[in-house]
Motif scaffolding. Structure first.
Motif, PDB file in Angstrom:
ATOM      1  N   ALA A   1       0.401   5.073   1.255  1.00  0.00           N
ATOM      2  CA  ALA A   1      -0.539   5.670   2.210  1.00  0.00           C
ATOM      3  C   ALA A   1      -0.281   7.151   2.477  1.00  0.00           C
ATOM      4  O   ALA A   1       0.086   7.530   3.578  1.00  0.00           O
ATOM      5  CB  ALA A   1      -0.477   4.874   3.518  1.00  0.00           C
TER       6      ALA A   1
ATOM      7  N   ARG B   1       0.831  -1.201   0.000  1.00  0.00           N
ATOM      8  CA  ARG B   1       0.000   0.000   0.000  1.00  0.00           C
ATOM      9  C   ARG B   1       0.860   1.243   0.000  1.00  0.00           C
ATOM     10  O   ARG B   1       1.960   1.272   0.523  1.00  0.00           O
ATOM     11  CB  ARG B   1      -0.978  -0.020   1.179  1.00  0.00           C
TER      12      ARG B   1
ATOM     13  N   ARG C   1      -4.065   4.035  -0.115  1.00  0.00           N
ATOM     14  CA  ARG C   1      -4.833   4.282   1.097  1.00  0.00           C
ATOM     15  C   ARG C   1      -4.636   5.732   1.505  1.00  0.00           C
ATOM     16  O   ARG C   1      -3.498   6.150   1.737  1.00  0.00           O
ATOM     17  CB  ARG C   1      -4.326   3.360   2.214  1.00  0.00           C
TER      18      ARG C   1
HETATM   19  N1  GLU Z   1       0.526   8.657   6.029  1.00  0.00           N
HETATM   20  C1  GLU Z   1       1.812   8.154   6.417  1.00  0.00           C
HETATM   21  C2  GLU Z   1       2.891   8.994   5.757  1.00  0.00           C
HETATM   22  O1  GLU Z   1       2.635   9.562   4.718  1.00  0.00           O
HETATM   23  C3  GLU Z   1       1.950   6.727   5.976  1.00  0.00           C
HETATM   24  C4  GLU Z   1       3.148   6.029   6.481  1.00  0.00           C
HETATM   25  C5  GLU Z   1       3.049   4.547   6.206  1.00  0.00           C
HETATM   26  O2  GLU Z   1       3.322   4.164   5.074  1.00  0.00           O
HETATM   27  O3  GLU Z   1       2.686   3.817   7.102  1.00  0.00           O
HETATM   28  O4  GLU Z   1       3.964   9.149   6.296  1.00  0.00           O
END
Ligand code: GLU
Length: 449
Positions: free
Chosen positions: A12, A10, A44
């Motif tokens: 994210a 994923r 995500r």
């Molecule tokens: N939203 C987090 C970031 O952008 C995701 C980190 C992850 O991949 O768990 O740092």
């Protein structure tokens, strides 16, 4: 066990800004890891922070991934999955692993200060765990709303990082993490772990700024009865001086790269090869790139971002780009080129838009450059211009005849012709350009009026 499940990764991002080179690289590494393994690549959106998340950024992330050729196989938004996190939180509360805390920010800051002054690490002292029912009720009556911390187990968390090797983190060095804020909203940790479990993520590939979080996330996954995924933490990207990229992040977004006329394959190839044990290289074909890609080749040292290298890679990509790929892109730019022109000029452009200048040279108007000392030579060249039809041999025939007639050779022979016919001192092979320019236009450009 993890290995036998179908590979699922994923990407994210939080929709709190545009994708920039640092997180594009994370997306690329995930996509390339999954591709040859027939794995799934999930987008995500970590959008539980209501204040900072914006729908326009969520849309831009999706557009940017599509443009890069990294369209996800599925997409989820954490803001739509709050019931799942509530259920997990309840499970932890029931097990006594998620406990209410009432300290204010200020109180916590004072505690940390006292610990540091006493030479101790500023780890949360778990004072809230010792509160009795009556004390909690009193605090709540006084208007305090609890935030909730996960009670970390004791011991050392060990995992084998696909990039960094063996990692060991002693949980005693970490504070029990806050999972739920006093306003009831979730911080990143719990939703992330719940999603990684429920979406059956097999490999978490992300920046090394998350290494310490990983210990907490492994402990949390285990507390929820799950087997944690495998982890790979890539080094972060730095600028040419080794400093953080963030200050210039605005100019290093997908939007800025598109604006600068870079091709998506350039950006993807760059992200896949920078900071690895292999040289930076451009691939027009994702499958070929994915086949060569290996997490093990990622360097542990920071990847240095070099804008000139990125632009040079774009030129290399175009030099090898086939007509089928170039044609629709040129059309989208409003550049009216055909295959012969593309083949003739692709080796001389850095951006696709540069082609329009060569369209002008071939079909449009240029100012021939004829030096006074070359006037007689150019007059002879005009007289000796072969009859049509013209083809790949015409330039050779013509210049051979001119050489014989005038005695000129090498630069003195070729350069005045190039300058008269194209108005420029440099450019694609004249043997290819001349038949495209055609006899009538060539004659016009060689005329001395
Ligand atoms: N939203 C987090 C970031 O952008 C995701 C980190 C992850 O991949 O768990 O740092």
């Amino acid at each position: 066990m993890t290995e036998r499940r179908p590979v699922t990764v994923r990407f994210a991002p939080s929709p709190t800004g545009r994708l920039h080179i640092g997180n594009i690289r994370t997306a690329v590494l995930n996509r390339l890891f999954a591709k040859p393994r027939g794995g799934r690549f999930i987008l995500r959106l970590d959008d539980t922070d209501e204040e900072r998340s914006r729908e326009e950024y969520a849309r831009a992330i999706i557009d940017d991934l599509n443009w890069l050729g990294l369209a996800p196989d599925a997409m989820h938004r954490q803001s739509e999955r709050l019931a799942r996190y509530d259920a997990a939180a309840q499970k932890l509360k029931d097990a006594g692993l998620l406990y209410p805390c009432y300290e204010t920010e200020r109180e916590l800051a004072l505690k940390r200060k006292a610990q540091v002054m006493a030479g101790r690490p500023p780890v949360y002292d778990r004072a809230a765990l010792k509160l009795g029912e009556a004390e909690r009720a009193a605090l709540e009556r006084a208007g305090r709303k609890p935030h909730w911390r996960f009670r970390l187990p004791s011991g050392v968390v060990r995992f084998t990082d696909r990039v960094r090797g063996e990692v060991a983190i002693d949980l005693a060095t970490l504070s029990d993490p806050v999972l739920i804020r006093a306003d009831g909203s979730y911080l990143y940790t719990l939703p992330s772990v719940v999603d990684d479990i429920e979406m059956e993520i097999t490999h978490v590939i992300r920046g090394e700024d998350h290494v310490t979080n990983t210990a907490v996330q492994i402990a949390l996954a285990e507390a929820l009865g799950a087997t944690p995924p495998a982890f790979a933490h890539h080094a972060l990207m730095v600028n040419a001086d080794g400093g953080p990229l963030s200050k210039r992040a605005g100019s290093l977004t997908v939007a800025a790269f598109r604006e600068a006329g870079l091709e998506p394959e350039t950006v993807v190839s760059y992200c896949a090869t920078v900071g690895t044990s292999q040289p930076v290289a451009a691939f027009g074909d994702m499958d070929e790139l994915a086949a060569r890609f290996d997490l093990e080749n990622l360097s542990r040292a920071p990847a240095r971002f070099d804008e000139r290298e990125l632009h040079a890679l774009n030129a290399k990509l175009l030099h090898a780009m086939d007509w089928e790929t170039a044609a629709p892109r040129l059309r989208a730019l409003g550049v009216d080129a055909d295959e012969a022109l593309w083949q003739a000029v692709r080796g001389n452009v850095e951006k696709l838009a540069d082609v329009s200048a060569w369209v002008e040279v071939v079909h449009g108007h240029i100012t021939p450059r004829i030096d006074p000392q070359d006037r007689d030579f150019i007059a002879a060249a005009a007289r000796l211009l072969p009859r049509e039809p013209w083809g790949g041999h015409t330039w050779k025939e013509w210049t051979a005849a001119l050489k014989e007639r005038t005695g000129r050779k090498g630069r003195a022979l070729f350069q005045p012709l190039r300058r008269a016919l194209t108005g420029r001192a440099h450019g694609p092979e004249m043997g290819r350009l001349l038949p495209l320019i055609g006899r009538a236009r060539a004659l016009e450009r060689l005329s001395l009026e």
